[in-house]
Design a protein around this motif. Structure first.
Motif, PDB file in Angstrom:
ATOM      1  N   LEU A 148       5.957  -0.735 -11.883  1.00  0.00           N
ATOM      2  CA  LEU A 148       7.097  -0.094 -11.222  1.00  0.00           C
ATOM      3  C   LEU A 148       8.206  -1.107 -10.965  1.00  0.00           C
ATOM      4  N   LEU A 218       1.672   7.431  -8.894  1.00  0.00           N
ATOM      5  CA  LEU A 218       1.979   8.626  -8.106  1.00  0.00           C
ATOM      6  C   LEU A 218       1.297   8.577  -6.745  1.00  0.00           C
ATOM      7  N   PHE A 221       3.371   7.137  -3.890  1.00  0.00           N
ATOM      8  CA  PHE A 221       4.407   7.969  -3.282  1.00  0.00           C
ATOM      9  C   PHE A 221       3.826   9.055  -2.381  1.00  0.00           C
ATOM     10  N   LEU A 262      12.009   0.273  -6.436  1.00  0.00           N
ATOM     11  CA  LEU A 262      11.083   1.391  -6.239  1.00  0.00           C
ATOM     12  C   LEU A 262      11.807   2.716  -6.435  1.00  0.00           C
ATOM     13  N   TRP A 263      13.019   2.826  -5.883  1.00  0.00           N
ATOM     14  CA  TRP A 263      13.812   4.049  -6.073  1.00  0.00           C
ATOM     15  C   TRP A 263      14.074   4.287  -7.558  1.00  0.00           C
ATOM     16  N   HIS A 266      10.935   5.351  -9.436  1.00  0.00           N
ATOM     17  CA  HIS A 266      10.607   6.746  -9.135  1.00  0.00           C
ATOM     18  C   HIS A 266      11.509   7.667  -9.944  1.00  0.00           C
ATOM     19  N   LEU A 269      10.239   7.838 -13.498  1.00  0.00           N
ATOM     20  CA  LEU A 269       9.066   8.705 -13.664  1.00  0.00           C
ATOM     21  C   LEU A 269       9.467  10.174 -13.671  1.00  0.00           C
ATOM     22  N   VAL A 270      10.359  10.549 -12.764  1.00  0.00           N
ATOM     23  CA  VAL A 270      10.799  11.947 -12.703  1.00  0.00           C
ATOM     24  C   VAL A 270      11.463  12.360 -14.009  1.00  0.00           C
ATOM     25  N   PHE A 307       4.713  15.453  -7.834  1.00  0.00           N
ATOM     26  CA  PHE A 307       5.536  14.421  -7.230  1.00  0.00           C
ATOM     27  C   PHE A 307       5.695  14.727  -5.752  1.00  0.00           C
ATOM     28  N   SER A 308       5.826  13.694  -4.954  1.00  0.00           N
ATOM     29  CA  SER A 308       6.052  13.882  -3.529  1.00  0.00           C
ATOM     30  C   SER A 308       7.539  14.121  -3.294  1.00  0.00           C
ATOM     31  N   ALA A 311       8.768  11.823  -0.542  1.00  0.00           N
ATOM     32  CA  ALA A 311       9.032  10.442  -0.956  1.00  0.00           C
ATOM     33  C   ALA A 311      10.356  10.342  -1.690  1.00  0.00           C
ATOM     34  N   ALA A 312      10.623  11.314  -2.564  1.00  0.00           N
ATOM     35  CA  ALA A 312      11.892  11.309  -3.297  1.00  0.00           C
ATOM     36  C   ALA A 312      13.062  11.401  -2.333  1.00  0.00           C
TER      37      ALA A 312
END
Length: 653
Positions: A148, A218, A221, A262-263, A266, A269-270, A307-308, A311-312
């Protein structure tokens, strides 16, 4: 059972000062001394963000402790784990660290309230905020953080921070962008870079496997930190030393990853998963869909857990704050954090802390001093907050009162639970309300009487409910209920046959969806021909009862979501022939009224007055929003002599 001595703070902190934990020089254990420093010009320090977890008592022999000023200090297992993981290298660097559980005297309510008021500044003035997400229990977790970090840096360096939420709706098709040519070129260039990274990282159809362990990534998150209320301000208010220099760092065991990386990871991944999932939807045949699904699962190594959403949102809030897009009035933060169909509940130990946790980052947080006093009951806090919002003209919060605790007055939103969005919206795009039933009137809230549980509003009675239809029983978490849809259409048609106010063919499809729909970027707007065509398809489909989403076209997803957002509603007709949608709790003889300055009507119920009480003030219970067809754009001309509708004062209890 042995009993450990409980550490006691020697004195209370005066306003404007904070305590810090400083590691004793040359110590390789959790051996600290407390120092104090003025918050306005502090010594350089770190600030810790973590989940408290379940505390243990001093009588529990398994209770972990640290040494503070040569005395044992009982801490939670989570805090002990956090400090242990930071021993090297952060604490060995010589910088002291601010830890709320130790640096605030938790048994001194006066000190605690004073320190809470300045917590936003505590995080803002630190050199760096360290977020302890937890330990790294296996090699996959450590490898996930490493990957990540690597991916996040690449995506961040590609300038992904310029991408907006609306850009994600059509990913990877950016043809919808209506920006200036240079802006469109920049966003398209970022899209192309990320698209290329995805192709490089996701692996082939058979080999190689993707580099990132998706399941472990995942899982990060979904860790408890993302579900806590207090962490929002701790992340958002972390220092920003010219964007991207590590003002906030996440710690997972011995691994570290900056917030921005990290942002960005994420986001990667999305976007990756969206691309893979759409390849399934784009397949033309059933066999093609199966093959695409197999490739999807093989590339990501598993059928992914969801996905959380929380978290997003949490990670994205800091981006919005740094870009000046995060509204910082208390009302904006309440709407952003505690209202939504997904995301899960933001937890905290005490209900009043759902509000208190926002104080440090809200521009008007000081107003909480009026009622956020030591020992204040959460019911009083929520009630006083609601009154403040209404007196400030924000009557839209009345739409959040269908879910309430029985201890609260009917007009007070319950912030202890995640609130569902109002049926009729709070405000539309660019802050413009979707409806304007109140026309040119202005909100008027009166501070009348001694009962703080009563809200007195100026308003206008529209009519009394004569009959109601069946209850819409499904919400967004359920399968679409075709029988409920058919009953709703039948109810509307029956009521239209009894009323002379409307042209049935136009009114029936608009009433069905409260005259609203979703546009291309999933924002609400008033219904158009798209909804009329969708209604016709729906009406045909209800005769088959669940014909299957695949045969209904793209309209199904958006129109279905609009209908299901009207959860818990029922159609109604009033004595004067008005037809619309009201709360499921509304019944015959309930009243539809429009508060002065409100964007929509509400259903209310008159409270019975005991026969033994004379000259009692008439009081009403708020039931919830109501859509009334034909009056949602100020057609009643309230407040004007020609309207024939006079204003009254309504005491909501």
């Amino acid at each position: 059972m042995s009993t450990k001595e409980i550490f006691k703070h020697s004195s209370s902190l005066p306003p404007g000062e904070i305590r810090l934990l400083s590691l004793v020089p040359s110590s390789s254990t959790l051996n600290f001394r407390l120092i104090t420093t003025p918050l306005s010009s502090p010594v350089p320090y770190l600030a810790l963000s973590y989940v408290w977890g379940t505390p243990k008592t001093a009588s529990d022999s398994s209770a972990p402790s640290i040494s503070v000023d040569n005395q044992p200090f009982i801490v939670t297992p989570n805090l002990h784990s956090a400090l242990t993981s930071l021993l090297t290298p952060e604490l060995q660097s010589g910088l002291p660290i601010w830890v709320d559980a130790v640096c605030i005297n938790q048994v001194d309510n006066v000190e605690k309230e004073g320190q809470i008021k300045q917590m936003g500044q505590v995080y803002r003035n630190s050199e760096r905020v360290i977020v302890h997400l937890g330990d790294s229990p296996n090699p996959d977790t450590a490898r996930a953080v490493q990957q990540l970090r690597r991916l996040g840096k690449k995506v961040w360096d590609a300038d992904a921070v310029i991408l907006r939420e609306q850009d994600m709706q059509h990913w990877p098709n950016f043809d919808h962008l209506d920006d200036e040519p240079e802006e469109k070129r920049r966003r398209t260039a970022v899209r192309d870079k990320i698209f290329k990274m995805i192709k490089q990282e996701r692996g082939g159809i058979t080999w190689p496997r993707p580099k990132i362990p998706v399941s472990a990534a995942l899982d990060l998150f979904h860790r408890p930190w993302f579900g806590r209320a207090w962490v929002i301000q701790e992340l958002v208010m972390a220092p920003d030393h010219e964007r991207g220099d590590g003002g906030c760092v996440f710690a997972v065991g011995a691994e570290r990853i900056r917030w921005e990386h990290l942002w960005a990871a994420h986001l990667f991944l999305v976007l990756w998963f969206i691309l893979e999932a759409r390849s399934i939807g784009n397949a033309k045949t059933y066999l093609g869909k199966l093959i695409a699904f197999g490739v999807y699962v093989r590339r990501i190594g598993m059928i992914p857990r969801a996905f959380s959403a929380r978290a997003a949102q949490t990670l994205g809030l800091r981006k919005k704050y740094l870009q000046g897009e995060l509204g910082l009035r208390l009302k904006d933060l309440l709407l952003q954090l505690y209202i939504g169909d997904s995301g899960g509940l933001l937890g905290c130990r005490y209900p009043q802390d759902k509000v208190n946790a926002l104080r440090g980052m809200s521009s008007d947080g000081e107003m909480l001093d009026r009622f956020m006093t030591p020992g204040a009951d959460w019911v009083d806090v929520y009630t006083s907050l609601a009154r403040y919002l209404y007196e400030d003209g924000d009557l839209g919060f009345l739409g959040l009162c269908r879910q309430r605790n029985p201890r609260l007055p009917s007009w007070v939103p319950d912030w202890s639970q995640q609130q569902r969005p109002p049926w009729l919206g709070y405000s539309g795009d660019k802050g413009i309300p979707l409806y304007n039933a109140g026309g040119d009137t202005r909100a008027e809230v009166l501070a009348r009487g001694e009962d703080g549980r009563v809200l007195v509003l100026k308003g206008y009675i529209v009519d009394t409910i004569q009959d109601v239809g069946s209850l819409w029983v499904a919400d967004l978490a359920d399968d679409f209920n075709w029988e409920s849809a058919k009953l709703r259409i039948d109810d509307i048609d029956r009521f239209l046959s009894l009323s002379e106010k409307y042209t049935p063919q136009t009114a029936r499809w608009r009433i069905m969806s409260a005259d609203k729909e979703l546009n291309d970027v999933m924002h609400q707007r008033r219904a158009t021909q798209v909804s009329q065509e969708s209604f016709a398809l729906l009406e045909s489909a209800t005769k088959l009862y669940d014909p299957g989403a695949g045969s209904l076209g793209a309209w199904y997803l958006t129109y279905r979501n609009v209908l299901m957002s009207l959860y818990g509603s029922r159609a109604f007709i009033s004595n004067k022939g008005y037809i619309g949608l009201c709360p499921g709790t509304a019944d015959l003889e309930d009243t539809i009224f429009i508060p002065s300055g409100s964007h929509c009507p509400y259903a209310i119920r008159k409270q019975p007055v005991p026969a033994s009480v004379s000259n009692a003030e008439e009081r009403w219970i708020l039931l919830g929003e109501a859509y009334v067809h034909g009056i949602m754009d100020g057609e009643l001309e309230l407040g004007k002599p020609t309207s024939g509708i006079t204003a009254s004062m309504f005491s909501l209890a």
